[in-house]
Scaffold this active site. Sequence first.
Site, PDB file in Angstrom:
ATOM      1  N   PHE A 179      28.115  51.034  71.573  1.00  0.00           N
ATOM      2  CA  PHE A 179      28.108  50.666  70.159  1.00  0.00           C
ATOM      3  C   PHE A 179      29.010  51.610  69.384  1.00  0.00           C
ATOM      4  O   PHE A 179      29.324  52.716  69.837  1.00  0.00           O
ATOM      5  CB  PHE A 179      26.684  50.696  69.587  1.00  0.00           C
ATOM      6  CG  PHE A 179      26.037  52.056  69.623  1.00  0.00           C
ATOM      7  CD1 PHE A 179      26.126  52.923  68.542  1.00  0.00           C
ATOM      8  CD2 PHE A 179      25.330  52.475  70.748  1.00  0.00           C
ATOM      9  CE1 PHE A 179      25.534  54.177  68.572  1.00  0.00           C
ATOM     10  CE2 PHE A 179      24.730  53.723  70.792  1.00  0.00           C
ATOM     11  CZ  PHE A 179      24.831  54.572  69.707  1.00  0.00           C
ATOM     12  N   CYS A 180      29.450  51.152  68.218  1.00  0.00           N
ATOM     13  CA  CYS A 180      30.251  51.968  67.306  1.00  0.00           C
ATOM     14  C   CYS A 180      29.982  51.472  65.887  1.00  0.00           C
ATOM     15  O   CYS A 180      29.092  50.655  65.673  1.00  0.00           O
ATOM     16  CB  CYS A 180      31.734  51.901  67.658  1.00  0.00           C
ATOM     17  SG  CYS A 180      32.419  50.224  67.652  1.00  0.00           S
ATOM     18  N   THR A 181      30.720  51.944  64.917  1.00  0.00           N
ATOM     19  CA  THR A 181      30.425  51.642  63.514  1.00  0.00           C
ATOM     20  C   THR A 181      30.484  50.152  63.210  1.00  0.00           C
ATOM     21  O   THR A 181      29.523  49.565  62.715  1.00  0.00           O
ATOM     22  CB  THR A 181      31.391  52.395  62.583  1.00  0.00           C
ATOM     23  OG1 THR A 181      31.388  53.777  62.912  1.00  0.00           O
ATOM     24  CG2 THR A 181      30.968  52.219  61.125  1.00  0.00           C
ATOM     25  N   ILE A 208      27.107  48.996  64.360  1.00  0.00           N
ATOM     26  CA  ILE A 208      25.933  49.562  63.690  1.00  0.00           C
ATOM     27  C   ILE A 208      25.741  48.932  62.315  1.00  0.00           C
ATOM     28  O   ILE A 208      24.612  48.677  61.885  1.00  0.00           O
ATOM     29  CB  ILE A 208      26.090  51.094  63.542  1.00  0.00           C
ATOM     30  CG1 ILE A 208      26.278  51.754  64.902  1.00  0.00           C
ATOM     31  CG2 ILE A 208      24.882  51.695  62.826  1.00  0.00           C
ATOM     32  CD1 ILE A 208      26.830  53.164  64.820  1.00  0.00           C
TER      33      ILE A 208
END
Length: 305
Positions: A179-181, A208
């Site tokens: 996952f990332c922003t 996210i």
Amino acid sequence: MNQENTQIVAAFYKFVSLPDFTEKQVPLLAYCLAQDIKGTILLAKEGINGTIAGSRLSIDNVLSYLRADLRLQDLEHKESTADTPPFERMKVRLKKEIVTLGLPEVDPNEQVGTYVTPEEWNELISDPEVIVIDTRNDYEVHIGTFQGAQNPQTNSFRDFPEYVRQNLDPNQHKKVAMFCTGGIRCEKASSFMLSQGFAEVYHLKGGILKYLEQIPPEESLWQGECFVFDERIAVVHGLEPGTHELCFCCGHPLAEEDKASPQYEEGISCSHCFDSLTEDKRTRQQEKWRQYQLKNSHSLGNSKL
């Protein structure tokens, strides 16, 4: 929040072949300026990536302008709000990559991991056979991440491939969730991992931000706040602004407890940069902070005229 002055913040990206990307720069910038939009849009042969802010009408107009290109007609975006303009100017930049991994052979247009919706994410990362990896930089992970996630402790996304080579094994780590922003780094990261022989690679669709937008706090496995690259610094569930501030000296995000450190001095230092400040650097930083305060006091005075 003052509804009349509310800024709509729109984040978007799409990996798509844009061989004519250089020709899009000038007209796109002109249109954004005409709409009084501020922010940054990156254009590259591999696609588009941007975060912009403005009025409701202006944001809608720019998104419609972008989607008029048939290659971008299904461009998805995420929205949040801000009380004040989060960006100072409008920039449209030409890049080699819309997110820099440093490996031009990695192409999400050719292969990418399996998308997992926010609603499905909790079940996936609760599986003990799944290794969960936060692909963001260490300073971002510092203020919030998912329960049980691995922190690669990278200073740049360029460091991620080496982390994978040194710490992960396709034969041992059968299922990987990342996952990332907003999702864009995971597109590149998942494409890279597939090229390295990892069979089951999953990533959080929309990142996210989409998770915090859609999943209520009582069902959430997110801990802390999510760092964002604008003047809001961080957001929480519902994409409401968080409580973190940035150290004026080194730019590291700071919580209230960080500001209680004896090494914290407003405008001068925090626990993350205190040890690197020589007397000469401290003197220069004090002058920089003084000039910043002077500039802000003048701006405040002019706004009252």
